[in-house]
Write a protein that holds these residues in place. Structure first.
Motif, PDB file in Angstrom:
ATOM      1  N   THR A   1       0.856  -1.173   0.000  1.00  0.00           N
ATOM      2  CA  THR A   1       0.000   0.000   0.000  1.00  0.00           C
ATOM      3  C   THR A   1       0.900   1.232   0.000  1.00  0.00           C
ATOM      4  OG1 THR A   1      -0.100   0.331   2.401  1.00  0.00           O
ATOM      5  CG2 THR A   1      -1.646  -1.263   1.462  1.00  0.00           C
TER       6      THR A   1
ATOM      7  N   ASN B   1       1.221   3.289   2.157  1.00  0.00           N
ATOM      8  CA  ASN B   1       1.703   3.556   3.511  1.00  0.00           C
ATOM      9  C   ASN B   1       2.731   2.544   4.010  1.00  0.00           C
ATOM     10  OD1 ASN B   1       0.010   5.804   3.771  1.00  0.00           O
ATOM     11  ND2 ASN B   1      -1.692   4.521   4.394  1.00  0.00           N
ATOM     12  N   ASP B   2       3.067   1.545   3.210  1.00  0.00           N
ATOM     13  CA  ASP B   2       4.016   0.524   3.654  1.00  0.00           C
ATOM     14  C   ASP B   2       5.414   1.077   3.913  1.00  0.00           C
ATOM     15  OD1 ASP B   2       2.159  -1.496   3.735  1.00  0.00           O
ATOM     16  OD2 ASP B   2       2.742  -2.360   1.807  1.00  0.00           O
TER      17      ASP B   2
ATOM     18  N   GLU C   1      -2.657  -1.718  11.628  1.00  0.00           N
ATOM     19  CA  GLU C   1      -3.531  -0.617  11.223  1.00  0.00           C
ATOM     20  C   GLU C   1      -3.506  -0.403   9.706  1.00  0.00           C
ATOM     21  OE1 GLU C   1      -2.812   2.854  13.595  1.00  0.00           O
ATOM     22  OE2 GLU C   1      -3.935   2.005  15.265  1.00  0.00           O
ATOM     23  N   ILE C   2      -2.346  -0.518   9.100  1.00  0.00           N
ATOM     24  CA  ILE C   2      -2.253  -0.370   7.647  1.00  0.00           C
ATOM     25  C   ILE C   2      -3.035  -1.491   6.963  1.00  0.00           C
ATOM     26  CG2 ILE C   2      -0.675  -0.541   5.679  1.00  0.00           C
ATOM     27  CD1 ILE C   2       1.366   1.015   7.457  1.00  0.00           C
TER      28      ILE C   2
ATOM     29  N   SER D   1      -5.567  -3.041   8.056  1.00  0.00           N
ATOM     30  CA  SER D   1      -7.011  -2.930   8.282  1.00  0.00           C
ATOM     31  C   SER D   1      -7.664  -1.838   7.444  1.00  0.00           C
ATOM     32  CB  SER D   1      -7.299  -2.673   9.765  1.00  0.00           C
ATOM     33  OG  SER D   1      -6.934  -1.349  10.122  1.00  0.00           O
ATOM     34  N   GLN D   2      -6.854  -0.999   6.821  1.00  0.00           N
ATOM     35  CA  GLN D   2      -7.406   0.072   5.992  1.00  0.00           C
ATOM     36  C   GLN D   2      -7.960  -0.503   4.700  1.00  0.00           C
ATOM     37  OE1 GLN D   2      -4.080   2.688   5.490  1.00  0.00           O
ATOM     38  NE2 GLN D   2      -4.597   3.886   7.307  1.00  0.00           N
ATOM     39  N   THR D   3      -8.981   0.151   4.163  1.00  0.00           N
ATOM     40  CA  THR D   3      -9.534  -0.241   2.876  1.00  0.00           C
ATOM     41  C   THR D   3      -8.474  -0.043   1.804  1.00  0.00           C
ATOM     42  OG1 THR D   3     -11.693   0.484   3.608  1.00  0.00           O
ATOM     43  CG2 THR D   3     -11.392   0.195   1.238  1.00  0.00           C
TER      44      THR D   3
ATOM     45  N   PRO E   1      -6.600   1.090  -1.411  1.00  0.00           N
ATOM     46  CA  PRO E   1      -6.837   2.288  -2.223  1.00  0.00           C
ATOM     47  C   PRO E   1      -7.647   2.011  -3.483  1.00  0.00           C
ATOM     48  CG  PRO E   1      -4.572   2.232  -1.480  1.00  0.00           C
ATOM     49  CD  PRO E   1      -5.200   0.924  -1.089  1.00  0.00           C
TER      50      PRO E   1
ATOM     51  N   GLN F   1     -11.259   2.018  -2.697  1.00  0.00           N
ATOM     52  CA  GLN F   1     -11.754   3.361  -2.433  1.00  0.00           C
ATOM     53  C   GLN F   1     -12.052   4.084  -3.743  1.00  0.00           C
ATOM     54  OE1 GLN F   1      -8.667   5.076  -0.044  1.00  0.00           O
ATOM     55  NE2 GLN F   1      -9.519   4.312   1.857  1.00  0.00           N
TER      56      GLN F   1
ATOM     57  N   HIS G   1     -15.736   0.582  -0.869  1.00  0.00           N
ATOM     58  CA  HIS G   1     -15.289   0.453   0.507  1.00  0.00           C
ATOM     59  C   HIS G   1     -16.445   0.344   1.487  1.00  0.00           C
ATOM     60  CE1 HIS G   1     -15.737   4.749  -0.235  1.00  0.00           C
ATOM     61  NE2 HIS G   1     -16.033   4.862   1.029  1.00  0.00           N
ATOM     62  N   ASP G   2     -17.660   0.689   1.079  1.00  0.00           N
ATOM     63  CA  ASP G   2     -18.793   0.599   1.988  1.00  0.00           C
ATOM     64  C   ASP G   2     -19.704  -0.571   1.605  1.00  0.00           C
ATOM     65  OD1 ASP G   2     -19.724   1.672  -0.356  1.00  0.00           O
ATOM     66  OD2 ASP G   2     -20.880   3.274   0.596  1.00  0.00           O
TER      67      ASP G   2
END
Length: 75
Positions: free
Chosen positions: A5, A7-8, A43-44, A46-48, A50, A53, A58-59
């Protein structure tokens, strides 16, 4: 192959800091960084993702229908 991701990168930074701490005998810091790495990875993960999104899924409800349970009723 491992999924990545945007954020990795922070996981790599935390691993580098931990290697520094270990190489310099900073045991308490190393242990704290190991715990921080675990929290960040969890936490990373568990994020949807990208891509989901951008596609607006995502919902999705439990059955994978975008927009939640009422979306099927409106369709």
């Amino acid at each position: 192959m491992k999924q990545t991701t945007p954020n990795d990168w922070i996981l790599d930074v935390l691993a580098d800091l931990n290697h520094f701490a270990q190489a310099n005998g900073l045991r308490d810091l190393s242990e704290a960084l190991i715990g921080t790495h675990r929290v960040a990875a969890r936490e990373i993960a568990s994020q949807t993702p990208p891509a989901a999104q951008r596609l607006g899924i995502h919902d999705a409800d439990r059955n994978g229908h975008p927009g939640g349970p009422r979306a099927r009723e409106r369709a």
